[in-house]
Design a protein around this motif. Structure first.
Motif, PDB file in Angstrom:
ATOM      1  N   UNK A   1       0.858  -1.282  -0.112  1.00  0.00           N
ATOM      2  CA  UNK A   1       0.039   0.137  -0.148  1.00  0.00           C
ATOM      3  C   UNK A   1       0.899   1.194   0.017  1.00  0.00           C
ATOM      4  N   UNK A   2       0.357   2.245  -0.509  1.00  0.00           N
ATOM      5  CA  UNK A   2       1.158   3.546  -0.482  1.00  0.00           C
ATOM      6  C   UNK A   2       0.007   4.558   0.133  1.00  0.00           C
ATOM      7  N   UNK A   3       0.603   5.439   0.989  1.00  0.00           N
ATOM      8  CA  UNK A   3       0.072   6.533   1.686  1.00  0.00           C
ATOM      9  C   UNK A   3       0.830   7.663   1.347  1.00  0.00           C
ATOM     10  N   UNK A   4       0.322   8.952   0.961  1.00  0.00           N
ATOM     11  CA  UNK A   4       1.113   9.974   0.241  1.00  0.00           C
ATOM     12  C   UNK A   4       0.692  11.121   1.013  1.00  0.00           C
ATOM     13  N   UNK A   5       1.248  12.213   0.788  1.00  0.00           N
ATOM     14  CA  UNK A   5       0.907  13.464   1.208  1.00  0.00           C
ATOM     15  C   UNK A   5       1.530  13.923   2.839  1.00  0.00           C
ATOM     16  N   UNK A   6       0.797  14.512   3.269  1.00  0.00           N
ATOM     17  CA  UNK A   6       1.511  15.020   4.842  1.00  0.00           C
ATOM     18  C   UNK A   6       0.726  13.989   5.805  1.00  0.00           C
ATOM     19  N   UNK A   7       1.327  14.056   6.906  1.00  0.00           N
ATOM     20  CA  UNK A   7       1.020  13.185   8.067  1.00  0.00           C
ATOM     21  C   UNK A   7       0.090  13.594   8.792  1.00  0.00           C
ATOM     22  N   UNK A   8      -1.306  13.705   8.533  1.00  0.00           N
ATOM     23  CA  UNK A   8      -2.046  14.376   9.041  1.00  0.00           C
ATOM     24  C   UNK A   8      -3.630  14.019   8.652  1.00  0.00           C
TER      25      UNK A   8
ATOM     26  N   UNK B   1      -5.306  14.984   6.283  1.00  0.00           N
ATOM     27  CA  UNK B   1      -5.478  15.072   4.917  1.00  0.00           C
ATOM     28  C   UNK B   1      -4.690  13.968   4.219  1.00  0.00           C
ATOM     29  N   UNK B   2      -3.983  12.992   4.737  1.00  0.00           N
ATOM     30  CA  UNK B   2      -3.065  12.073   4.206  1.00  0.00           C
ATOM     31  C   UNK B   2      -3.729  11.551   2.950  1.00  0.00           C
ATOM     32  N   UNK B   3      -3.144  11.057   1.946  1.00  0.00           N
ATOM     33  CA  UNK B   3      -3.687  10.472   0.700  1.00  0.00           C
ATOM     34  C   UNK B   3      -3.672   8.873   0.650  1.00  0.00           C
ATOM     35  N   UNK B   4      -4.297   7.968   1.305  1.00  0.00           N
ATOM     36  CA  UNK B   4      -4.075   6.647   0.977  1.00  0.00           C
ATOM     37  C   UNK B   4      -4.571   6.264  -0.566  1.00  0.00           C
ATOM     38  N   UNK B   5      -3.544   5.676  -1.249  1.00  0.00           N
ATOM     39  CA  UNK B   5      -3.877   5.559  -3.045  1.00  0.00           C
ATOM     40  C   UNK B   5      -4.384   4.235  -2.966  1.00  0.00           C
ATOM     41  N   UNK B   6      -5.691   4.088  -3.627  1.00  0.00           N
ATOM     42  CA  UNK B   6      -6.435   2.824  -3.884  1.00  0.00           C
ATOM     43  C   UNK B   6      -5.534   2.254  -5.088  1.00  0.00           C
ATOM     44  N   UNK B   7      -5.283   3.152  -6.032  1.00  0.00           N
ATOM     45  CA  UNK B   7      -4.713   2.668  -7.310  1.00  0.00           C
ATOM     46  C   UNK B   7      -3.250   2.056  -7.097  1.00  0.00           C
ATOM     47  N   UNK B   8      -2.593   2.373  -6.158  1.00  0.00           N
ATOM     48  CA  UNK B   8      -1.130   1.827  -5.941  1.00  0.00           C
ATOM     49  C   UNK B   8      -1.164   0.912  -4.790  1.00  0.00           C
ATOM     50  N   UNK B   9      -2.143   0.493  -4.378  1.00  0.00           N
ATOM     51  CA  UNK B   9      -2.192  -0.191  -3.368  1.00  0.00           C
ATOM     52  C   UNK B   9      -2.834  -1.776  -3.981  1.00  0.00           C
TER      53      UNK B   9
ATOM     54  N   UNK C   1     -10.283   5.154   8.089  1.00  0.00           N
ATOM     55  CA  UNK C   1      -9.684   4.540   9.426  1.00  0.00           C
ATOM     56  C   UNK C   1      -8.263   4.648   9.420  1.00  0.00           C
ATOM     57  N   UNK C   2      -7.492   4.493   8.303  1.00  0.00           N
ATOM     58  CA  UNK C   2      -6.037   4.661   8.080  1.00  0.00           C
ATOM     59  C   UNK C   2      -5.929   6.214   8.502  1.00  0.00           C
ATOM     60  N   UNK C   3      -6.706   7.114   8.159  1.00  0.00           N
ATOM     61  CA  UNK C   3      -6.390   8.645   8.176  1.00  0.00           C
ATOM     62  C   UNK C   3      -6.611   8.743   9.709  1.00  0.00           C
ATOM     63  N   UNK C   4      -7.370   8.100  10.494  1.00  0.00           N
ATOM     64  CA  UNK C   4      -7.743   8.314  11.741  1.00  0.00           C
ATOM     65  C   UNK C   4      -6.685   7.415  12.698  1.00  0.00           C
ATOM     66  N   UNK C   5      -5.793   6.576  11.998  1.00  0.00           N
ATOM     67  CA  UNK C   5      -5.024   5.564  12.712  1.00  0.00           C
ATOM     68  C   UNK C   5      -4.385   6.019  14.023  1.00  0.00           C
TER      69      UNK C   5
ATOM     70  N   UNK D   1      -4.418  19.471  -1.470  1.00  0.00           N
ATOM     71  CA  UNK D   1      -5.019  19.610  -0.266  1.00  0.00           C
ATOM     72  C   UNK D   1      -4.110  19.603   1.037  1.00  0.00           C
ATOM     73  N   UNK D   2      -3.522  18.373   0.795  1.00  0.00           N
ATOM     74  CA  UNK D   2      -2.500  17.766   1.899  1.00  0.00           C
ATOM     75  C   UNK D   2      -1.164  18.688   1.968  1.00  0.00           C
ATOM     76  N   UNK D   3      -0.715  19.097   0.726  1.00  0.00           N
ATOM     77  CA  UNK D   3       0.392  19.746   0.600  1.00  0.00           C
ATOM     78  C   UNK D   3       0.123  21.161   1.132  1.00  0.00           C
ATOM     79  N   UNK D   4      -1.028  21.668   1.075  1.00  0.00           N
ATOM     80  CA  UNK D   4      -1.631  23.081   1.433  1.00  0.00           C
ATOM     81  C   UNK D   4      -1.532  23.046   3.076  1.00  0.00           C
ATOM     82  N   UNK D   5      -2.042  22.058   3.501  1.00  0.00           N
ATOM     83  CA  UNK D   5      -2.013  21.704   4.949  1.00  0.00           C
ATOM     84  C   UNK D   5      -0.484  21.917   5.598  1.00  0.00           C
TER      85      UNK D   5
END
Ligand code: A3D
Length: 320
Positions: free
Chosen positions: A170-177, A179-187, A214-218, A300-304
Motif C-alpha cells: 500500500x502507498x499513503x502519500x501527502x502530509x502525515x495528518x 489530509x493524508x492520501x491513501x492511494x487505492x490505485x497504487x495499493x 480508518x487509516x487517516x484516523x489511525x 489539499x494535503x500539501x497546502x495543510x
C-alpha cells in the motif's frame, strides 16, 4: 569492521522501543539521548540486560550529553511531546519546534554525516525545520510517517481480505495528518490493484472508503485508546525499517517525508512521497503520476503542510 552507531534522540515511548528493536536486530551500538535525567540510562541498562536471553551483541548507552552521539551513522529523532486525546498533531508545533532547534544543533555539531530520520510531530513541518536547523544535506534528512500510515492501511486491508499482510502492499502519500492520501490505485494484494479487487467482488467501494478513513484516523484511534500518549510500537518498527534500508544499502522503495523541490509539483517542502532508501540516504523520489482525484487530495494535503511550515517561519525568524 566497527559496528554502526545508532543515536536515538528522545528516550520516551518510541525511543525506548527503537533501542530495543535496534539491539535485537543487531543494527549497531545504540546511544539513547534525552534531557530527562535517568530515563535514557535506565532504559539502556534494562535493554542491555535483555541481551543475554535474546543473545544479541550490541552496546547500549544512555546520556544527556550530545558529545556521546559523535560519529553516529543514523540518528532517529523522537524528542518532544506527543499528543493527548483531543489534541491534533498540529497543536504540538510551537513546543516541538524549539526542541527541533536544539536537536538540529546537537546533530550538526556531533553527527553531521548521519542519516537522520525524524518522527516528532507535526511530522512534515518538524522534519523541514530539523533539516534547516541542522544544515545537513536534504537527502540525508527525512521523516517517518508513510511507512507507518501504509502499514496501518495494509493491516486493515489484510483483515478485510483475510490474506497475509505480507501480500498486501500500500502507498499513503501527502502530509502525515488528517489530509493524508491513501492511494487505492497504487495499493495491491499480490500485485492486483484495489480497484480491480472491487470489480472482482472481493470488496466494495464503501468498505474501501471506510478503510481509507480508518487509516487517516489511525493515530487518533490509538491515542483515544491509550489516553496517556500516542502509538509507539508500530512507529518505532517503521523507522527501524528505514534505518535498516540505509545501513544495509537495501534500496527499499518506501514512502517517507522527503525534501521535494519540484518533485510531484512541490517546492521547498517535506511531504510524504515514494522514495528509494539506500546508502545514499534518500536516493530517489519516485515521481508517480496521480489522477485528477488523487492530485486534488494531494494538493489539499500539501497546502495543510505549507500552512504549518509558514507557522514555523512565523515563530522562528531564522527559518524565514
Ligand atoms: P514521549 O514518550 O513523550 O517521548 C518524548 C521524549 O522526548 C521524552 O522522553 C522527553 O523527555 C524527550 N525530550 C523532550 N524535549 C527534549 C529535548 N529538547 N531533547 C531531547 N529529548 C527531549 O513521546 P513518544 O516517544 O510517544 O513520541 C515522540 C514524538 O513522536 C511525538 O512528537 C509524537 O507526536 C511523535 N509521533 C509521531 C508519529 C509519526 O508517525 C510521525 C507516530 C507516533 C508519535
Amino acid at each position: 569492521m566497527a559496528r554502526p552507531k545508532i543515536a536515538l534522540i528522545g528516550a520516551g515511548q518510541i525511543g525506548g522501543t527503537l533501542a530495543h528493536l535496534a539491539a535485537m536486530k543487531e543494527l549497531g551500538d545504540v546511544v539513547l539521548f534525552d534531557i530527562a535525567e535517568g530515563t535514557p540510562e535506565g532504559k539502556s541498562l534494562d535493554i542491555a540486560e535483555s541481551g543475554p536471553s535474546e543473545g544479541f551483541d550490541a552496546k547500549l548507552k544512555g546520556t544527556q550529553d550530545y558529545a556521546d552521539i559523535a560519529g553516529a551513522d543514523v540518528c532517529i529523532v523522537t524528542a518532544g511531546v506527543p499528543r493527548k486525546p483531543g489534541m491534533s498533531r498540529d497543536d504540538l508545533l510551537g513546543i516541538n519546534l524549539k526542541v527541533m532547534k536544539s536537536v538540529g544543533e546537537g546533530i550538526a555539531a556531533n553527527a553531521p554525516d548521519a542519516f537522520v530520520i525524524c518522527i516528532t510531530n507535526p511530522l512534515d513541518a518538524m522534519v523541514w525545520a530539523l533539516q534547516k536547523f541542522s544544515g545537513l544535506p536534504a537527502n540525508k534528512v527525512c521523516g517517518m510517517a508513510g511507512v507507518l500510515d501504509s502499514a496501518r492501511f495494509r493491516h486493515f486491508l489484510s483483515l478485510e481480505f483475510d490474506v497475509s499482510m505480507k501480500d498486501v502492499t500500500a502507498f499513503v502519500l501527502g502530509g502525515h495528518g488528517d489530509t493524508m492520501v491513501p492511494s487505492l490505485r497504487y495499493s495491491t494484494v499480490a500485485g492486483i490493484p484495489l480497484p480491480d479487487l472491487i470489480e472482482m467482488g472481493w470488496t466494495t467501494k464503501d468498505k474501501m472508503d471506510a478503510i481509507v478513513q480508518r487509516t487517516r484516523d489511525g493515530g487518533a484511534e490509538i491515542v483515544g485508546l491509550l489516553k496517556t500518549g500516542s502509538a509507539y510500537y508500530a512507529p518505532a518498527t517503521s523507522a527501524i525499517e528505514m534505518a535498516e534500508a540505509y545501513l544495509k544499502d537495501q534500496k527499499r522503495v518506501l514512502p517517507c517525508a522527503a525534501y521535494c523541490d519540484g518533485d510531484l509539483g512541490v517546492r521547498d517542502m517535506y511531504v510524504g512521497v515514494p522514495t528509494v532508501i539506500g546508502a545514499g540516504g534518500i536516493e530517489r523520489i519516485v515521481n508517480i503520476k496521480l489522477n485528477k482525484e488523487e492530485q486534488e487530495m494531494f494538493d489539499t494535503s500539501v497546502k495543510a503542510v505549507q500552512g504549518l511550515v509558514e507557522a514555523c517561519k512565523g515563530i522562528d525568524s531564522s527559518l524565514a
